[in-house]
Write a protein that holds these residues in place. Structure first.
Motif, PDB file in Angstrom:
ATOM      1  N   HIS A  99       0.851  -1.198   0.000  1.00 45.92           N
ATOM      2  CA  HIS A  99       0.000   0.000   0.000  1.00 45.92           C
ATOM      3  C   HIS A  99       0.884   1.245   0.000  1.00 45.92           C
ATOM      4  O   HIS A  99       1.397   1.661   1.035  1.00 45.92           O
ATOM      5  CB  HIS A  99      -0.925   0.011   1.216  1.00 45.92           C
ATOM      6  N   HIS A 101       1.432   5.270  -2.207  1.00 45.40           N
ATOM      7  CA  HIS A 101       0.915   6.224  -3.193  1.00 45.40           C
ATOM      8  C   HIS A 101       2.109   6.791  -3.938  1.00 45.40           C
ATOM      9  O   HIS A 101       3.001   7.389  -3.341  1.00 45.40           O
ATOM     10  CB  HIS A 101       0.084   7.311  -2.517  1.00 45.40           C
ATOM     11  N   LYS A 192      -9.257   0.178  -7.200  1.00 48.80           N
ATOM     12  CA  LYS A 192      -9.375   0.561  -5.787  1.00 48.80           C
ATOM     13  C   LYS A 192     -10.726   1.226  -5.571  1.00 48.80           C
ATOM     14  O   LYS A 192     -11.096   2.142  -6.311  1.00 48.80           O
ATOM     15  CB  LYS A 192      -8.236   1.531  -5.432  1.00 48.80           C
ATOM     16  N   ASP A 345       1.000   2.714   3.341  1.00 47.04           N
ATOM     17  CA  ASP A 345       0.320   3.953   2.923  1.00 47.04           C
ATOM     18  C   ASP A 345       1.334   5.081   2.710  1.00 47.04           C
ATOM     19  O   ASP A 345       1.005   6.254   2.882  1.00 47.04           O
ATOM     20  CB  ASP A 345      -0.767   4.388   3.914  1.00 47.04           C
TER      21      ASP A 345
HETATM   22 ZN   LIG Z   1      -3.635   4.839   0.834  1.00 45.84          ZN
END
Ligand SMILES: [Zn+2]
Length: 431
Positions: A99, A101, A192, A345
């Motif tokens: 995970h 970005h 997603k 994340d």
């Molecule tokens: Zn995320």
């Protein structure tokens, strides 16, 4: 000669030992015509090997032309190769962050911390560059390999629409199959879905995909062979995703302890869970002790780039307790047999590419996984759930994405802070 023809051994076995000599000579023949320092064949000797699932206490691993050529768990060191002494160290598959970005063209921060593959969970497809070609190549690279969601599925006014970016939304009249096909055409590898009905920051109700839209979007993605993964931080929304048949949850909910019904639903669905404990740790407190213990460690701190530091030192500006509940839910679901994958994340405040995966693995162990299970959550398990056949294990024929660590992270996960060397496609990564 194609190297795949000189990699006859599918797994670590006595046959690997018996054929190692022939394998190595074949690899050297391959390498001779296109020798370069970066792709030179070599052998890592007398090293503890974590192959993604199990541990070989002491063995040798031969690398040539971007691939693992042999894993030798007994027997002599093959002659004629440059030697990397692995005594006292552990060799692992390149780590997979499930995970992230992706925020720009440079993806060098992750491999410097052993993270050689990253799964993006929403970013602008315009900034991806030639990521699909790169991940098929065996050429030396300092970048991580990337799989991406591109833009995600959310509704007008829904989660993510106040990010300042403009992107296609699932409107009332949108045909789910057409929406997913458009994402596929943009280069999305997986779909997603935003299943967030209460704004994480304002705590106010927000519009969200309906159960019917969720089911249709997931079905459309699966018809195109795309994994469908869901953002959900509340149990009710996670259940909506699981009922729709999502491939995985890419956060774990923090509002409630997982109910027996949810556990049964997760088990029946076969979904994996990517808890992002690092995120919950960053949200819980700006002090973020779990992250700071890692990033201030003298084995780690010298390698943190200015970009990583900027992310790590950016506060959220609010605190949202949840780490304790999410950690408890990790343990409950793990004990029930739900596959756990590691993810950070990274690319948002408090979290940085590469280094934060070390934090995530420590938090997974604190949640109740053994160190070996945590390492599997960053190697063999994500490779399995996403169908990657060229990575995630230390096995002959696979891509030589490798991490060499001082000590034994299979018994003490904090040993992963002491990275000794990283290879991408068999080429050393400059740290
Ligand atoms: Zn995320």
């Amino acid at each position: 000669m194609c190297l795949s023809h000189v990699v006859p051994v599918p797994k670590v076995s006595r046959r690997a030992v018996l054929t190692a000599g022939a394998v190595v000579s074949g690899a050297l023949a391959f390498g001779a015509g296109e020798a370069s320092a970066a792709t030179e064949a070599f052998v890592i000797t007398n090293v503890r090997i974590f192959d993604g699932k199990r541990v070989i206490d002491r063995g040798h691993v031969v690398v040539a032309a971007g691939r693992i050529v042999a894993v030798i768990d007994r027997g002599a060191v093959p002659a004629g190769l440059r030697v990397v002494d692995g005594h006292g160290k552990t060799l692992l598959p390149g780590l997979i962050d499930g995970h992230v970005h992706h925020t720009g063209p440079v993806r060098t921060d992750a491999p410097r911390f052993g993270v050689t593959t990253e799964l993006d969970m929403v970013s602008n497809p315009a900034v991806h560059g030639p990521f699909q070609q790169q991940r098929r190549s065996y050429a030396p690279t300092a970048n991580s390999d990337l799989w991406t969601a591109g833009w995600w599925a959310t509704v007008p006014g829904g989660w993510g629409t106040d990010s300042g970016q403009t992107f296609p939304l699932v409107e009332p009249g949108t045909v789910p199959a057409e929406f997913v096909a458009a994402r596929r055409a943009e280069g999305s590898d997986h779909l997603k879905l935003a299943l967030e009905d209460v704004h994480l920051v304002t705590q106010q109700p927000i519009p969200v995909l309906s159960a019917d839209q969720t089911t249709q979007l997931v079905a459309a993605a699966k018809r195109l062979g795309m994994p469908a993964v869901a953002h959900a931080t509340r149990q009710s929304m996670a259940r909506q995703g699981l009922r729709a048949g999502v491939t995985g949850l890419v956060h774990l909910f923090s509002d409630e302890v997982a109910s027996a019904d949810t556990v049964a639903l997760a088990r029946r669905s076969g979904a994996f869970v990517n808890p992002t404990l690092t995120l919950w740790s960053a949200l819980e407190s700006a002090a973020n002790p779990a992250s700071n213990a890692v990033v201030r460690d003298p084995r780690v701190a010298p390698y943190i780039s200015a970009t990583q530091r900027a992310f790590l030192e950016t506060p959220w500006g609010f605190e949202r307790p949840g780490l304790r509940t999410v950690s408890r839910n990790v343990k409950i679901l793990h004990d029930a047999g739900v596959p756990i994958t590691a993810g950070t994340d990274s690319g948002i405040p408090g979290i940085a590419h590469g280094v934060s995966l070390l934090v995530e693995l420590e938090l997974l162990v604190r949640a109740g996984l053994t160190p070996r299970e945590a390492l599997t959550a960053a190697t063999a398990t994500p490779a399995g759930v996403y169908g990657f056949t060229d990575r995630g294990r230390v096995k002959p024929g696979l891509r030589a994405d490798l991490v060499l660590v001082d000590g034994d992270p299979t018994t003490d996960i904090t040993a992963l802070r002491g990275i000794s060397a990283v290879w991408r496609n068999g080429a050393p990564v400059s740290r």
